[in-house]
Structure formats: structure tokens, C-alpha cells
Design a protein around this motif. Structure first.
Motif, short mmCIF file in Angstrom:
data_model
loop_
_atom_site.label_atom_id
_atom_site.label_comp_id
_atom_site.label_asym_id
_atom_site.label_seq_id
_atom_site.Cartn_x
_atom_site.Cartn_y
_atom_site.Cartn_z
N HIS A 22 52.50 24.30 26.94
CA HIS A 22 53.00 23.28 27.87
C HIS A 22 51.88 22.44 28.46
N LEU A 23 50.66 22.85 28.21
CA LEU A 23 49.53 22.10 28.77
C LEU A 23 48.89 21.21 27.73
N GLN A 30 46.68 30.55 20.52
CA GLN A 30 46.08 30.99 21.78
C GLN A 30 46.14 29.92 22.86
N GLU A 59 31.93 24.31 35.59
CA GLU A 59 32.83 23.20 35.31
C GLU A 59 32.12 21.98 34.71
N ALA A 82 36.95 28.30 31.97
CA ALA A 82 37.00 29.14 33.18
C ALA A 82 37.00 30.62 32.83
N ILE A 83 37.77 31.02 31.81
CA ILE A 83 37.82 32.46 31.53
C ILE A 83 36.51 32.96 30.92
N TYR A 84 35.74 32.05 30.35
CA TYR A 84 34.43 32.46 29.83
C TYR A 84 33.31 32.18 30.86
N ASP A 85 33.71 31.94 32.11
CA ASP A 85 32.76 31.74 33.22
C ASP A 85 31.76 30.62 32.96
N ASP A 141 43.53 20.41 29.47
CA ASP A 141 43.73 21.50 30.44
C ASP A 141 43.45 22.85 29.79
N TYR A 154 31.88 37.18 24.96
CA TYR A 154 31.21 35.96 25.40
C TYR A 154 30.40 35.30 24.28
N TRP A 212 47.91 27.20 25.48
CA TRP A 212 49.11 27.15 26.33
C TRP A 212 49.90 25.92 25.90
N LYS A 238 39.74 23.41 29.67
CA LYS A 238 39.25 23.77 31.02
C LYS A 238 39.55 25.25 31.29
N PHE A 239 40.75 25.66 30.87
CA PHE A 239 41.17 27.05 31.07
C PHE A 239 40.22 28.00 30.33
#
Lengths: 263, 328
Positions: free
Chosen positions: B112-113, B108, B130, B124-127, B117, B97, B110, B120-121
């Protein structure tokens, strides 16, 4: 939990780019069902005849469901990716991320199965209705119950594929294991129900992944009863716990052995 | 206060070996053999908050292994690592963290995004809540000039744009330290310069400590104030960039265009690198002869044009690599 939901959502979004590929897969699915439809029509002298507890209609619906499950869950690319990541050392880059690796795998694979599942279910039901003109006697609750077993089957299949992939930590190349697993599910779990096999094999198959990943949901669909649903769900939960523990154990061993020689 | 503390760190790998040919392959199945490779040998150093540090060395020197130990990917065999006071071996997830990583050769994002996006991903994975992620994206959109492609799928981005997004993705959770492993690899000079400017800006704006490995001397020269050179798993130099450039070799390159031919003999402190009659290139060792004395030898009245430069950093670094190589 929120982050895994997000990973799932992200994978769904990413897979929306592959919808055309899924549509191309429909051709193979349709041909397969067409062959089996004609095969069973030939085997059954009359539609109401019962062979090993199945009418012709039940038999074809069984194959429709197992083929849907196979098309969604086979996970060849998914397993190969884990094997490559382990062998190439790329898996190391997941170690310092703030998520549980098994949870991450589960969320991504369920995400990638999601779109395919919806498309194959719609297509499978449509083909079934066109070929047979009838639908198994299910109500909204039993449909929901079958869907739950289908989702749990996906979870189990994902965990088993993850385990096979991670097994590369121990034997370097787990591809032959994937080959054996996938052929077992395809041959013993997709084409014929367990009742078609010799009686001495049936108990083994009922304890094998075939029961929880393929046979269970398909058999419930064609001949639903709540007692069997409970039985399948219990087996599925046992499988999930065992498969998760196996994945965690092999991942732990693997991370210890991690020998990334980059740079 | 030191933000990274490494004390007597060592790492050894067990590498499978195989004899030649089919016989060797069969033998390797029946009786596998291994050799131990010492990738990192007893290294120690500290990094202060807000520093941009270059951690460099030839291929196979142990850079990536060290960075992987610093980021919790690998466990050290011996020694201690504290990053932000966190033991990287015991508190891997806690460390995750607090740090960001960009591995130039490992994607690292994605593909296709869109970058949006993706950000945002990562949020989210680092809590990260939003609303905070949105705020950070907005901030980085301006700082890293992402407007043009923030909504274009990553697979359609140029390499330079992708690297920019990789860096932003690793900053979404506001890490205190950013580890950059060859971030400009494969980029053209203009894009490289652009990435360097952004890294500098990020260090200035957010006081992020940057730990950089690169084979590109431009990255090191333009970004870092301190350099650690590692070779054969050992720290062979830990000094400021200034010292490295101006004092380590104490040499200047003098290129002169002369009115008439000049005959210059080798003498102490002067090495003739090129002598084409009217054009002369000499190396002056300033510990033995001053530049002024060297110019006197050339006769200033006969000089048409002159250029006095430091030894290129690339030469200094490769000299250090070679020196350490011959010591072995």
C-alpha cells in the motif's frame, strides 16, 4: 527503538488506505450499541436504578468502551496472518531481518490499531452523547489514565494474539485457539461487566485477560478511581511481561523447528 | 579473499508422511510418522568478492535450502558457513546488516506504500541515518530509472517495476553480497533483459557480489561468469561459464542449406539431427572430428547458407541434470 517507531508509522500509513473499510465497520458497531441501548433501557425501570453497582448510563458507557476495544483489538486478520506464515514457512523470511520479531509484530499491530482506535473513540463518544446526553465524570488526568490502560490493553491483546499465532509452530493450526480466545473476550468481557457473573467466577475473571484487555479500561471509564487505576496498571504490566516471555519462548522453539522446504 | 566459504555443509529435513485415505489420516493423528529428507549433502565451495555466481539445479535439488542457510534463515546440521567471515549460525543479526536478499516469489515491499516510503522503511530497519537513506534513494532513482513510479503505491506497479523496487529495497543498506533467488520469474523477455542490465550495473558500480539462483538460462548466460550446479543436494559442477559452454560437451550444431541433396552417413563424431534433403542439421563432437572436417563432408561448394552454433546452454544444463539423475 527508533526502527520500531518507524515500523509503527509505516503501518499507520499503510492502514490509511483502509479508512473506508473502517467506516463500513461502523454500521455493525452502531447496530450493536443501538440494541444494547434499548436492552438496558428495558431492563432498568428508571435511569437512577443501580444493578450490580451500575446505573443505566454507566452500563451503556461500559458497553460503548468494551465495544470500541473489541472493534480495535479483535485482531482476527492479524492472528490468521501469523498462523498462515508459520504453516506456510513464510515466517522464515523474518528470521534474517535486523529486528526482534515480537517487537516487529507489536509495532505493526499497534500501527494497524491506531487509526481504527481514533475513529472508533470519536464515533463511540458521539453515539454515547447522542443516546445518553451525558458523559462520565472524568477530568483530563483521568481521561489520560484511561487512555493509558487502553494502550496497554492493546499491547497485551497483540502479544496474546501473537502467542496464539506462533503456537502453530507446535500444533500446526492454532485457529481453534483464536476462536476460543476471541469468544471469551467477546462474550465474557464485552457484553457484561464482571460484576454480572456468579460470584465464584468473578475472581477467575479478575485474573483472566478479560480484566486487563476489556473490563479494566471500561470500568475505569465509567467509575474512575486512582486505586483501581494503579491495580489495573500493575496487572497489565505483569501480563505484558508474561505474554512477551511466552511469545519469545514459543518463537525460539519455532525457529529451531523451522522446516522450510522452499525451492 | 573468499567472501563466502562453505565447508562440508549438510541439511536434513524431517518430513511428515501419511498413508493413503481416511485410515491413513487417523493413523497419522495417533502415531505420526516422519521420514528424513537429505536436502543438502556435504557441499563445499567458495565465492570471491565481486563475483556474479549462478547457483542452479532442478527443482528440489537443494538450491533454496542452501541459500536459506547462507542467509541465516536455516541452520545447517553439519558443516561450516562463513559469509564475510561471519558464522551464519551464531551471528544471524550481524549478518543481516551485511547482506541483501531478494526472493522472486516472496514480496518484501509494503504494497500500500510507494517505493519511496518502502525504501525509507528499509533504511530505518537497517539503522541507516535518514540523510544517508535519502542519498541512496536519489542514487538508485537514477541508476534503476525509478522516476516514473517512485511515488506510485507498489500494488499499482507492474511485476517488472516491482522487482526493480525489491532489488533497490534490498540494496538500501549497501550490502556486500546480494542473494537473488529467481529474480526474473514471471517477467517478460524485455523486462528480464532490463533487470539483468541493472544487476550487472549494480555489480559494476558497487562491486556487490551476486549469488543468483534461477531456472532462466538467459539470466545465467548473460550475468554469470561462474556456475555451480547442484543436484540431489550435491554439487555436480563448479566451473566457469566459458568452460561450461565451450568445453563441457564439446559439441557444435551445424545447420546447412544445400544446393543439391546430399547423402550423409553417420560417422564417428557426427550425429545427424535433421535431414530434409536440402536442409541438414548435424551435431559435431569436436573431440572426435573438427568442424572443418565436418564441412568437408558436406562439400563446401554446394553450401548455400550455413550456421554454426554452440549447443544451447539450456541443453547443456539439462544434460548435466539428466546425467546426474541417471547416476542415482
Amino acid at each position: 527503538m527508533k526502527k520500531y517507531w518507524f515500523i509503527f508509522k509505516t503501518e499507520v500509513m499503510s492502514n490509511m488506505q483502509y479508512i473506508l473499510n473502517v467506516l463500513a465497520g461502523f454500521i455493525g458497531y452502531f447496530i450493536m450499541l443501538f440494541i444494547f441501548f434499548n436492552l438496558w433501557k428495558y431492563i432498568y425501570n428508571e435511569p437512577n436504578q443501580i444493578i450490580n453497582g451500575y446505573t443505566m448510563s454507566q452500563m451503556i458507557w461500559y458497553v460503548i468502551i468494551t465495544e470500541i476495544l473489541w472493534s480495535v483489538l479483535s485482531g482476527r486478520k492479524y492472528c490468521a496472518k501469523i498462523i498462515d506464515d508459520v504453516r506456510g514457512g513464510n515466517i522464515a523470511y523474518n528470521v534474517n531481518k535486523p529486528y526482534n520479531y515480537i517487537g516487529y509484530c507489536l509495532a505493526t499491530h499497534l500501527g494497524s490499531c491506531f487509526i481504527r482506535a481514533i475513529m472508533y473513540i470519536v464515533l463511540g463518544m458521539f453515539i454515547g452523547l447522542i443516546f445518553l446526553g451525558n458523559f462520565p465524570s472524568l477530568n483530563i488526568f483521568s481521561i489520560l489514565a484511561v487512555l493509558i490502560t487502553g494502550i496497554l490493553a492493546t499491547v497485551i491483546s497483540t502479544l496474546l494474539l501473537t502467542f496464539i499465532g506462533l503456537f502453530s509452530f507446535i500444533i500446526e493450526d492454532a485457529n481453534p485457539f483464536y476462536w476460543v480466545y476471541s469468544k471469551l473476550i467477546l462474550v465474557l468481557g464485552t457484553i457484561f461487566p464482571i460484576e454480572y457473573f456468579p460470584t465464584f467466577i468473578q475472581p477467575i475473571l479478575k485474573f483472566s485477560p478479560i480484566y486487563v484487555v476489556s473490563y479494566g479500561p471500561a470500568h475505569l471509564f465509567v467509575n474512575f478511581n486512582w486505586a483501581e487505576f494503579i491495580n489495573i496498571i500493575i496487572f497489565q504490566f505483569i501480563y505484558i511481561i508474561i505474554a512477551y516471555l511466552m511469545c519469545s519462548l514459543v518463537y525460539k522453539i519455532g525457529v529451531k523447528r523451522l522446516n522450510v522446504n522452499g525451492g | 579473499m573468499a567472501i563466502i566459504e562453505i565447508n562440508k555443509l549438510s541439511k536434513t529435513f524431517k518430513v511428515k508422511i501419511k498413508d493413503k485415505g481416511l485410515k491413513g489420516s487417523l493413523k497419522a493423528i495417533i502415531k505420526p510418522q516422519y521420514k528424513m529428507v537429505k536436502a543438502v549433502k556435504n557441499i563445499s565451495f567458495k565465492v570471491e568478492k565481486g563475483e556474479i555466481i549462478a547457483f542452479i539445479g532442478p527443482n528440489g535439488a537443494g538450491k533454496s535450502t542452501t541459500i536459506k542457510m547462507l542467509t541465516g534463515i536455516l541452520y545447517p546440521d553439519k558443516g561450516n558457513i562463513k559469509v564475510l567471515g561471519i558464522d551464519t549460525k551464531l551471528e544471524r543479526k550481524k549478518l543481516a546488516y551485511q547482506i541483501g536478499t531478494v526472493f522472486g516469489q516472496k514480496e518484501q515491499l509494503w504494497t500500500h506504500l510507494t517505493p519511496y516510503d518502502n525504501f525509507k522503511f528499509f533504511g530505518a530497519i537497517y539503522d541507516i541515518p535518514e540523510s544517508r537513506v535519502e542519498k541512496k534513494i536519489e542514487e538508485f532513482r537514477v541508476l534503476f530509472e525509478l522516476d516514473e513510479f517512485i511515488n506510485t503505491p507498489v500494488r499499482n506497479l507492474s511485476l517488472g517495476q516491482r522487482i526493480r523496487c525489491e532489488i533497490v529495497a534490498s540494496l538500501i543498506h549497501e550490502p556486500k553480497i546480494l542473494f537473488l533467488d529467481e529474480p526474473t520469474i514471471g517477467l517478460d523477455p524485455v523486462v528480464k533483459e532490463n533487470i539483468r542490465t541493472l544487476i550487472k550495473r549494480m555489480n559494476k558500480e558497487y562491486k556487490t557480489t551476486i549469488f543468483l539462483t534461477s531456472h532462466d538460462v538467459g539470466d545465467i548466460e548473460k550475468l554469470c561468469k561462474r556456475v555451480i550446479i547442484i543436484n540431489d543436494g550435491q554439487v555436480v559442477l563448479d566451473d566457469s561459464m566459458e568452460n561450461l559452454k565451450y568445453h563441457y560437451l564439446n559439441k557444435k550444431i551445424v545447420e546447412a542449406k544445400m544446393k543439391e541433396k546430399i547423402n550423409l552417413d553417420d560417422e564417428e563424431g557426427i550425429t545427424i539431427l535433421k535431414d530434409k534433403g536440402y536442409n541438414l542439421k548435424i551435431e559435431v563432437d569436436t573431440t572426435k572430428k573438427s568442424v572443418a572436417d565436418a564441412l568437408k563432408l558436406l562439400n563446401p561448394d554446394k553450401i548455400v547458407d550455413i550456421n554454426i552454433a554452440n549447443i544451447p546452454l539450456e541443453d547443456i544444463i539439462s544434460n548435466i541434470y539428466k546425467k546426474e539423475g541417471t547416476k542415482k
